[in-house]
Design a protein around this motif. Structure first.
Motif, PDB file in Angstrom:
ATOM      1  N   MET A  91       1.074  -1.826   0.260  1.00 58.63           N
ATOM      2  CA  MET A  91       0.228   0.100  -0.303  1.00 58.63           C
ATOM      3  C   MET A  91       1.325   0.871   0.198  1.00 58.63           C
ATOM      4  SD  MET A  91      -2.808   1.102   2.884  1.00 58.63           S
ATOM      5  CE  MET A  91      -2.414  -0.225   4.219  1.00 58.63           C
ATOM      6  N   PHE A  92       0.711   1.722  -1.178  1.00 61.85           N
ATOM      7  CA  PHE A  92       1.891   3.253  -1.320  1.00 61.85           C
ATOM      8  C   PHE A  92       0.315   4.726  -0.799  1.00 61.85           C
ATOM      9  CE2 PHE A  92       3.127   6.837  -3.457  1.00 61.85           C
ATOM     10  CZ  PHE A  92       4.054   7.217  -2.919  1.00 61.85           C
ATOM     11  N   VAL A  93       0.945   5.477  -0.152  1.00 63.68           N
ATOM     12  CA  VAL A  93       0.165   6.644   0.131  1.00 63.68           C
ATOM     13  C   VAL A  93       0.935   7.630  -0.200  1.00 63.68           C
ATOM     14  CG1 VAL A  93      -0.773   7.858   2.577  1.00 63.68           C
ATOM     15  CG2 VAL A  93      -1.014   5.189   2.499  1.00 63.68           C
ATOM     16  N   LEU A  94       0.445   8.805  -0.537  1.00 66.63           N
ATOM     17  CA  LEU A  94       1.243   9.648  -0.170  1.00 66.63           C
ATOM     18  C   LEU A  94       0.163  10.792  -0.106  1.00 66.63           C
ATOM     19  CD1 LEU A  94       3.218  11.825  -2.366  1.00 66.63           C
ATOM     20  CD2 LEU A  94       1.082  11.915  -3.900  1.00 66.63           C
ATOM     21  N   GLY A  95       1.219  11.828   0.988  1.00 70.19           N
ATOM     22  CA  GLY A  95       1.222  12.714   1.869  1.00 70.19           C
ATOM     23  C   GLY A  95       1.403  14.283   1.183  1.00 70.19           C
ATOM     24  N   LEU A  96       0.038  14.897   0.871  1.00 66.85           N
ATOM     25  CA  LEU A  96       0.087  16.401   0.436  1.00 66.85           C
ATOM     26  C   LEU A  96       0.877  17.079   1.574  1.00 66.85           C
ATOM     27  CD1 LEU A  96      -0.456  16.212  -2.981  1.00 66.85           C
ATOM     28  CD2 LEU A  96       1.755  15.855  -2.312  1.00 66.85           C
ATOM     29  N   ASN A  97       1.587  18.055   1.671  1.00 67.31           N
ATOM     30  CA  ASN A  97       1.197  19.181   2.517  1.00 67.31           C
ATOM     31  C   ASN A  97       1.479  20.946   1.507  1.00 67.31           C
ATOM     32  OD1 ASN A  97       1.792  21.208   4.903  1.00 67.31           O
ATOM     33  ND2 ASN A  97       4.018  21.448   4.542  1.00 67.31           N
ATOM     34  N   ILE A 130      -3.101  11.501   1.256  1.00 68.47           N
ATOM     35  CA  ILE A 130      -3.978  12.418   2.176  1.00 68.47           C
ATOM     36  C   ILE A 130      -3.426  14.269   1.695  1.00 68.47           C
ATOM     37  CG2 ILE A 130      -3.078  12.912   4.651  1.00 68.47           C
ATOM     38  CD1 ILE A 130      -3.120   9.869   5.380  1.00 68.47           C
ATOM     39  N   VAL A 131      -4.170  14.833   1.637  1.00 71.78           N
ATOM     40  CA  VAL A 131      -3.667  16.424   1.715  1.00 71.78           C
ATOM     41  C   VAL A 131      -4.342  17.575   3.082  1.00 71.78           C
ATOM     42  CG1 VAL A 131      -5.038  18.273   0.218  1.00 71.78           C
ATOM     43  CG2 VAL A 131      -4.931  15.941  -0.984  1.00 71.78           C
ATOM     44  N   ALA A 132      -2.911  18.296   3.420  1.00 66.57           N
ATOM     45  CA  ALA A 132      -3.619  18.595   4.349  1.00 66.57           C
ATOM     46  C   ALA A 132      -3.395  20.199   3.913  1.00 66.57           C
ATOM     47  CB  ALA A 132      -2.245  18.003   5.369  1.00 66.57           C
ATOM     48  N   ALA A 133      -4.014  21.046   4.316  1.00 66.38           N
ATOM     49  CA  ALA A 133      -3.878  22.316   4.516  1.00 66.38           C
ATOM     50  C   ALA A 133      -4.578  23.123   5.677  1.00 66.38           C
ATOM     51  CB  ALA A 133      -4.443  22.639   3.305  1.00 66.38           C
ATOM     52  N   PRO A 134      -3.795  24.258   5.864  1.00 72.44           N
ATOM     53  CA  PRO A 134      -4.242  25.571   6.268  1.00 72.44           C
ATOM     54  C   PRO A 134      -5.864  25.921   5.495  1.00 72.44           C
ATOM     55  CG  PRO A 134      -2.573  25.849   5.385  1.00 72.44           C
ATOM     56  CD  PRO A 134      -2.339  24.691   4.783  1.00 72.44           C
TER      57      PRO A 134
END
Ligand SMILES: Cc1cc2nc3c(=O)[nH]c(=O)nc-3n(C[C@H](O)[C@H](O)[C@H](O)COP(=O)(O)O)c2cc1C
Length: 215
Positions: free
Chosen positions: A1-7, A84-88
């Motif tokens: 399982m490959f998970v890409l996280g974008l800050n 997974i996208v993390a954003a303010p």
């Protein structure tokens, strides 16, 4: 399982990035291989309306063709099992860099089919992790739920976690911030930052578990 996280925050190791790191750790606990990319390190624009992704029989049908720094990130995201996208939150929505990414991710899948089916052949599971100053995400009618629904329609099953009442400054006394109760903000951070990290980690675990259950 490959998970890409974008800050999607310009600040590294601050609220959004820290929550993303926790979510990726949560996914790793279920055996995922993970990678994090900071969107603000890249040079790219939003959709250029070139329509290469709509050209019938074209080599880029339902794929973004615009050759800038975002192109390999889009390709990597679509090959991942989980994004997974993390954003303010900036002025009640995501920052422009994140919106540009959304345009480039969404539009190739929008193939104007009469029955509404999407261009992407495979569902990409996504987690949206939004951090914000206010203590109630409903206060400003954030479009977070709209973003989630766009992802559902064009990308794949999507879950949302809002992290609220974040600390924006490391020292409120040196910045114009009259409207905030600085002591309450710092107290909140001391009391709840670790709890929010645990929530983000659990979010990553839950998303990874969803991926495993797809198999
Ligand atoms: C340009 C700008 C606009 C902002 N607008 C909002 C807003 O509309 N609502 C809100 O709750 N917080 C707003 N904030 C605060 C941030 O969303 C919040 O502090 C966030 O957790 C910061 O994330 P970071 O630490 O990853 O940069 C804004 C911050 C900036 C810099």
């Amino acid at each position: 399982m490959f998970v890409l996280g974008l800050n999607g925050s310009p600040r590294k190791n601050w609220n959004s990035d820290r929550m993303l790191q926790e979510a990726l750790l949560g996914a790793e606990e279920l055996g995922a291989e993970t990678e994090k990319i900071d969107l603000y390190d890249l040079h790219y624009t939003g959709c250029r309306s070139c329509f290469a992704c709509k050209r019938l029989g074209g080599t880029s049908f339902a794929r973004c063709a615009w050759p800038d720094d975002l192109k390999p990130v889009l390709d990597k995201a679509l090959a991942a099992d989980l994004l997974i996208v993390a954003a303010p939150i900036y002025f009640r929505t995501v920052p422009g860099m994140v919106r540009c990414f959304y345009e480039r991710l969404f539009y190739p899948s929008q193939i104007y089919a009469r029955d509404g089916h999407k261009g992407y052949q495979k569902d990409l599971r996504t987690g949206l992790l939004y951090t914000m100053n206010v203590d109630d995400p409903a206060i400003n009618r954030y479009p977070a739920e709209t973003d989630r629904l766009d992802f559902e329609r064009l990308v794949g099953p999507t879950k949302l976690l809002n992290i609220v009442d974040t600390c924006q400054f490391d020292d409120y006394s040196v910045y114009a911030s009259e409207r905030f109760d600085a002591a309450a903000k710092m107290r909140h951070r001391e009391e709840f930052f670790e709890r929010d990290c645990l929530r983000a980690r659990a979010f990553g675990r839950e998303l990874a578990a969803d991926c495993l259950s797809d198999r």
